[in-house]
Design a protein around this motif. Structure first.
Motif: not given
Length: 267
Positions: A132-154
């Motif tokens: 729910g929070k992720a959709v709310g953030h991304l739906a406003q065209d906010f960048p994905a990076g605003g929801m957490g910290s960068a990681v090197d790999q999955w």
């Protein structure tokens, strides 16, 4: 200018019987009331990220740029499992870091982020709040990076790949669809590259080999065996108007082999 209502897809192993899927959708709508939610599939076999990746991989690109894709497979009731968010080819993706994304994409996107979920760790159903929070953030065209910290790999997962030689392809069954067709991990390009317009024999189990490539199911009489490339350009073994995989004894990971002749196909 009024913002276009966001499209949100869901791919999960929740099924349709329980309330969890509805809880997720309701929470999404609390955060983004105008969201248009589309189910890619919620009938993925429980915990089967390989199947989920297969289904999602062949569907997501049909959606318009800006679509938010939520994936929830083998992550139920595990709030401490890292969740990833990233943007790729104009789309946004949110899902668990359990190897699922490595099965979908051939290369890792340049930037991926681990969702910060500390503030929802005490939720009665954390997944609903995560999505729910992720959709709310991304739906406003906010960048994905605003929801957490960068990681090197999955997390990487490896699946069975076809083995090839100058005159053969050895593949396997990767999926059995709703019509009981056995789909192989052999795509059209590989078949053309190795086959080079030669005659072939497709061997599986102890059945007589298939020697012709059909365009449609009705190229053969009802009840007859055939092979064809499906809408995903993957080779499949089927029986016209019947349940091919069951009748032929084909299961996931069963091996098949295609042998090519040394000469050109006769016309």
């Amino acid at each position: 200018m009024e913002r276009t209502p966001p499209i949100v897809t869901i791919t999960s192993d929740f099924g349709w019987r329980d309330y969890h899927l509805a809880l997720i959708k309701g929470t999404i709508l609390q955060h983004t009331p105008n969201a248009r939610i589309v189910d890619i599939s919620n009938a993925v076999a429980n915990y089967n990220i390989v199947e989920g990746a297969f289904l999602f991989r062949h569907a997501w690109q049909a959606f318009p740029a800006g679509t938010i894709h939520l994936l929830s497979i083998n992550d139920f009731d595990q709030p401490d499992r890292p969740f990833l968010v990233f943007s790729h080819q104009g789309h946004h993706f949110v899902g668990p870091d359990n190897g699922l994304f490595s099965l979908i994409f051939q290369e890792q996107p340049a930037s991926i982020f681990q969702l910060d979920t500390e503030d929802i760790s005490f939720s009665r159903f954390p997944l609903a709040d995560i999505f729910g929070k992720a959709v709310g953030h991304l739906a406003q065209d906010f960048p994905a990076g605003g929801m957490g910290s960068a990681v090197d790999q999955w997390l990487e997962r490896i699946t069975l790949q076809p083995v090839t030689g100058p005159n053969h392809i050895r593949g396997s069954v990767v999926y059995i669809d709703q019509f009981d067709n056995a789909i192989l991990n052999i795509d059209r390009q590989l078949m053309e590259n190795i086959g080079r317009d030669r005659s072939f024999e497709l061997y599986f189990k102890r059945h007589s080999p298939i020697t012709e490539l059909s365009t449609s199911f009705h190229d053969v009489p009802v009840g007859e065996i055939l092979c064809r490339f499906n809408s995903a350009d993957l080779l499949e073994i089927a029986i016209n108007m019947d349940r091919g995989a069951s009748l032929l004894g084909l299961k996931i990971e069963d091996t098949v082999q295609i042998d090519f002749s040394n000469g050109k196909k006769q016309t």
